[in-house]
Write an enzyme that holds these catalytic residues in place. Structure first.
Site, PDB file in Angstrom:
ATOM      1  N   ASP A 129      16.830 -35.409 -55.547  1.00 31.47           N
ATOM      2  CA  ASP A 129      15.641 -36.223 -55.435  1.00 31.47           C
ATOM      3  C   ASP A 129      15.218 -37.246 -54.803  1.00 31.47           C
ATOM      4  O   ASP A 129      14.572 -37.881 -54.564  1.00 31.47           O
ATOM      5  CB  ASP A 129      15.627 -36.965 -57.732  1.00 31.47           C
ATOM      6  CG  ASP A 129      14.631 -36.149 -58.408  1.00 31.47           C
ATOM      7  OD1 ASP A 129      14.474 -34.545 -58.203  1.00 31.47           O
ATOM      8  OD2 ASP A 129      14.714 -35.862 -59.018  1.00 31.47           O
TER       9      ASP A 129
ATOM     10  N   LYS B 107       9.903  -5.213 -65.516  1.00 36.59           N
ATOM     11  CA  LYS B 107       8.634  -5.103 -66.049  1.00 36.59           C
ATOM     12  C   LYS B 107       8.885  -6.612 -66.865  1.00 36.59           C
ATOM     13  O   LYS B 107       9.033  -6.711 -67.741  1.00 36.59           O
ATOM     14  CB  LYS B 107       8.308  -3.891 -66.234  1.00 36.59           C
ATOM     15  CG  LYS B 107       6.443  -4.297 -66.891  1.00 36.59           C
ATOM     16  CD  LYS B 107       5.833  -2.846 -67.223  1.00 36.59           C
ATOM     17  CE  LYS B 107       4.164  -2.618 -67.353  1.00 36.59           C
ATOM     18  NZ  LYS B 107       3.464  -4.640 -67.523  1.00 36.59           N
TER      19      LYS B 107
ATOM     20  N   LYS C 268       7.508   1.412 -70.787  1.00 36.98           N
ATOM     21  CA  LYS C 268       8.039   0.800 -72.022  1.00 36.98           C
ATOM     22  C   LYS C 268       8.849   0.613 -72.533  1.00 36.98           C
ATOM     23  O   LYS C 268       9.155   1.564 -73.507  1.00 36.98           O
ATOM     24  CB  LYS C 268       6.277   0.462 -72.435  1.00 36.98           C
ATOM     25  CG  LYS C 268       4.510   0.334 -72.055  1.00 36.98           C
ATOM     26  CD  LYS C 268       4.872  -1.044 -71.307  1.00 36.98           C
ATOM     27  CE  LYS C 268       3.364  -1.657 -70.273  1.00 36.98           C
ATOM     28  NZ  LYS C 268       2.905  -1.424 -71.656  1.00 36.98           N
TER      29      LYS C 268
HETATM   30  S1  IVH Z   1       4.632  -2.895 -59.982  1.00 30.86           S
HETATM   31  C1  IVH Z   1       0.204  -0.813 -58.833  1.00 30.86           C
HETATM   32  N1  IVH Z   1       6.678  -4.247 -61.048  1.00 30.86           N
HETATM   33  O1  IVH Z   1       3.021  -4.879 -64.174  1.00 30.86           O
HETATM   34  C2  IVH Z   1       1.039  -2.107 -59.409  1.00 30.86           C
HETATM   35  N2  IVH Z   1       4.857  -4.587 -61.330  1.00 30.86           N
HETATM   36  O2  IVH Z   1       1.237  -2.988 -66.406  1.00 30.86           O
HETATM   37  C3  IVH Z   1       2.385  -2.490 -59.238  1.00 30.86           C
HETATM   38  N3  IVH Z   1       4.511  -6.423 -63.380  1.00 30.86           N
HETATM   39  O3  IVH Z   1       0.212  -5.382 -62.589  1.00 30.86           O
HETATM   40  C4  IVH Z   1       3.032  -3.179 -60.161  1.00 30.86           C
HETATM   41  N4  IVH Z   1       6.817  -6.638 -63.796  1.00 30.86           N
HETATM   42  O4  IVH Z   1       1.572  -7.409 -63.375  1.00 30.86           O
HETATM   43  C5  IVH Z   1       5.463  -3.973 -60.608  1.00 30.86           C
HETATM   44  N5  IVH Z   1       8.778  -5.235 -60.548  1.00 30.86           N
HETATM   45  C6  IVH Z   1       7.194  -5.074 -61.514  1.00 30.86           C
HETATM   46  C7  IVH Z   1       6.591  -5.501 -62.886  1.00 30.86           C
HETATM   47  C8  IVH Z   1       5.153  -5.547 -62.595  1.00 30.86           C
HETATM   48  C9  IVH Z   1       5.961  -6.697 -64.138  1.00 30.86           C
HETATM   49  C10 IVH Z   1       2.863  -6.210 -63.891  1.00 30.86           C
HETATM   50  C11 IVH Z   1       2.578  -6.136 -63.403  1.00 30.86           C
HETATM   51  C12 IVH Z   1       1.333  -5.444 -63.455  1.00 30.86           C
HETATM   52  C13 IVH Z   1       1.294  -4.857 -65.019  1.00 30.86           C
HETATM   53  C14 IVH Z   1       0.632  -3.436 -65.316  1.00 30.86           C
END
Ligand code: IVH
Length: 672
Positions: free
Chosen positions: A38, A115, A322
């Protein structure tokens, strides 16, 4: 300092601040204290105020630009932001692989990453400086949210080492003018909980989950609000071609450029390997600091990935695998009140047990009366519940259409365990007025599960405290309603420990009448009195109905004890408690009438020293089973002293008084 020196100092300060940002937000390391950082920021800010001509867009002071936007500008994505196909099982994954293998003969390798459960954001850098951030929108056109994105410290305002990346990629020597990075904006669980607490306090909307909270925050017009909410960013895609050959390269580049690019990345060579990783991460996910809802499995080779093309709105070469649902529906069987250490009363919904996120749960917290009103949840309602990591499940929604009119509105009781219930002014919570009752309640539960009572293995005071604290139990009977899934989120509860404890609880449900009576903690009813009662009443109902006269006539039972017993069974709360135990399946075992051994009937035994084959409790039980009595001290009235190893003063006394002394062996012969 002359101007040139100031400029240099400013640059040094920025580099240093950026270095610590990177350590903290990307590498989870901290080299200097928050205060020291800071102080660097303050010096930078002061210099920039004096020399505004040196302020640049990427200066760490520019995270909250203070520019309030009136509405979001539309942004056209250069490359569409696509979505992902979903898979839920190994079979789905195998089917996917088979489809791909029809389209390509390449040997397939998968890049697997977590994800993140947040929202997708595209970041555009010009000459290495962040100039625009946009939401996904409909995939083609999104909204400009740069003002909020700049407040996120895990996003670099200037890319680092991009030349390095370039050299590493061994392509042209020039940095491209524009670089686009995509990733997920998310909110950590801790931040989410803190935010919701604050929202409640301010009488504002509570967010259903961290994803909604992150999305709601990104859509704020005022960047100050976003800044206060501490969002995070995880990069997962490098849109611009910097020479990356694989998705693994992209992640490597992203990290070099100053992003956090996934904490759990792995290259897998088969679906079996992917599933192994999936299972590992699924087990771990409750303990992670943020929400993940599955894995993203992508063909690692970029050329093959591109060749596979797109199906509908999703690339063929990537799949979202998922995790099991975190939201399910169930019914609210009851709403009870649980008391915390500070005397705060929390309403808790007792649910019809249901599996959520892979484990069975039976309770959901309702936080307070305001939350009950907001949800309008009633006893008997069908509800959507959600389990979010170490958060005890929440009710997120009532399915109002499922009501049949029999639902009951819950009201906070006016008194609780004999204490008045109060709601201090300006507080959302109710409290008990008399806080002493808490300690008493605790002691009662400790006693209830102790060795001579229900004897539940592994359920000690520490765990009971935790269960009370978390609202998982309110009284001892609640122990029998616990499910593995209720325990797992608690500290010190690995899956195995949770299973073991539930098993021990289950085992303890069958209990001898005398132990049961002892466990109830009726005043003046100790171990011995409990045995006398169990001996003289054929079942619990008979005992409940016994009046003072009947009880006083029992051997060795005075009127104080008798009175206490009658009072206990006259208390409505105790009757409810007994009913609750029965409802949970606690089964009292009534031993058949004893085989009275005439040699021993009414003979008084004293135990001393350690026996070889029996514990003291076992020996006592044997004596009682054949009609004998037990005393703790030797007197003229004593008939037998059973002497074990290292018998002490009692043995001496027996010798003096001429009481018959027998060994363990002789004792066993006698009772046979
Ligand atoms: S790759 C073609 N990698 O999941 C889209 N997506 O359900 C390429 N997401 O819209 C996405 N973690 O917002 C990718 N490690 C990850 C991710 C990820 C979260 C989200 C992303 C996407 C959504 C699809």
């Amino acid at each position: 300092m002359n101007k040139q020196e100031v400029k240099k100092r400013i640059q040094k300060l920025r580099d240093e601040i950026n270095h610590h940002r990177y350590l903290y937000h990307v590498e989870d390391k901290q080299e200097i204290s928050d205060e020291a950082l800071d102080s660097l920021k303050k010096e930078l800010f002061d210099l920039e105020q004096k020399f505004p001509e040196f302020i640049t867009k990427d200066s760490p002071t520019q995270r909250v630009g203070g520019e309030y936007v009136n509405k979001f500008k539309k942004v056209q994505h250069s490359v569409p932001m696509l979505s992902l196909q979903d898979a839920f099982s190994k079979d789905d994954m195998i089917a996917w692989l088979e489809r791909l293998q029809k389209l390509t003969s390449a040997e397939l390798e998968f890049f697997v990453e977590a994800k993140m459960d947040g929202l997708a954001i595209s970041l555009l850098y010009e000459d290495g400086i962040l100039i625009r951030a946009a939401t996904r929108g409909n995939g083609k056109v999104g909204e400009d949210v740069t003002h909020n994105i700049k407040t996120i410290h895990s996003i670099p305002l200037r890319l680092y080492g991009i030349e390095d990346v370039y050299n590493f990629a061994n392509e042209q020597a020039r940095t491209p003018k524009f670089v686009e990075v995509r990733g997920e904006v998310y909110m950590r669980k801790k931040v989410f909980e803190k935010l919701n607490k604050q929202q409640l306090k301010n009488n504002e909307k509570v967010f259903a989950n961290p994803r909604n909270a992150a999305a709601g925050t990104i859509r704020q017009l005022d960047p100050e609000v976003a800044a206060a909410r501490e969002l995070d960013f995880m990069a997962y895609s490098l849109v611009t071609d910097l020479g990356q050959k694989t998705h693994a390269d992209s992640h490597k580049f992203l990290e070099k450029m100053g992003f956090r690019a996934g904490d759990y990345n792995q290259v897998c060579r088969s679906i079996d390997e992917v599933m192994k990783f999936y299972n590992q991460l699924n087990k771990k996910r409750d303990k992670l600091p943020y929400w993940i809802d599955g894995l993203v499995v992508q063909i690692n080779d970029n050329k093959v990935f591109a060749e596979l093309g797109i199906v509908g709105k999703a690339p063929r070469g990537v799949m979202a695998l998922k995790f099991p649902a975190e939201q399910v529906t169930t019914q609210v069987l009851d709403i009870i009140v649980q008391v915390g250490r500070t005397g705060v009363l929390t309403p808790v919904a007792i649910l019809k047990p249901v599996a959520v996120a892979g484990s069975v749960v039976s309770r959901a917290t309702l936080h307070n009366m305001d939350e009950i009103k907001r949800l309008d949840v009633r006893i008997g309602d069908t509800v959507v519940i959600q389990k979010a990591g170490d958060i005890i499940p929440d009710i997120v929604k009532v399915l109002v259409n499922m009501r049949d009119g029999s639902e009951k509105v819950f009201q906070m009781p006016r008194s609780f365990m004999g204490s008045k219930v109060i709601r201090p002014e300006g507080e959302v919570n109710h409290y008990v007025e008399n806080k002493n009752i808490l300690a008493i309640e605790k002691e009662q539960i400790y006693h209830f599960v102790s060795k001579k009572a229900f004897d539940i293995d592994g359920l000690g005071p520490k765990i009971i405290d935790q269960l009370l604290e978390e609202g998982l139990i309110q009284d001892a009977a609640d122990i029998f309603g616990l499910q593995v899934g209720d325990l797992e989120p608690l500290e010190r509860f690995a899956e195995k420990a949770a299973h073991n404890l539930i098993q021990a609880i289950e085992k303890s449900k069958k209990i001898l009448f005398s132990r049961f009576l002892y466990a109830l903690g009726i005043r003046h009813v100790g171990e011995q009195t409990a045995v006398i009662l169990a001996d003289n009443f054929s079942d619990l109902d008979k005992l409940k109905q016994a009046d003072l006269e009947t009880l006083i006539q029992l051997p060795d039972l005075g009127d104080v004890v008798a009175k206490s017993i009658v009072e206990f069974f006259a208390d409505e709360n105790n009757i409810k408690f007994l009913q609750k135990l029965a409802d949970y399946g606690v089964e009292i075992i009534y031993t058949e009438k004893k085989q009275i051994n005439s040699k021993i009937k009414n003979k008084i035994f004293v135990l001393t020293g350690t026996l070889d084959n029996l514990t003291r409790d076992e020996a006592k039980e044997m004596i009682r089973n054949v009609g004998g009595k037990i005393s703790s001290s030797v007197s003229k009235k004593t008939d037998y002293v059973i002497a074990g190893v290292q018998a002490g003063s009692k043995l001496d006394k027996a010798q003096k008084l001429g009481v018959k002394i027998i060994s363990e062996k002789e004792f066993l012969k006698l009772v046979k």
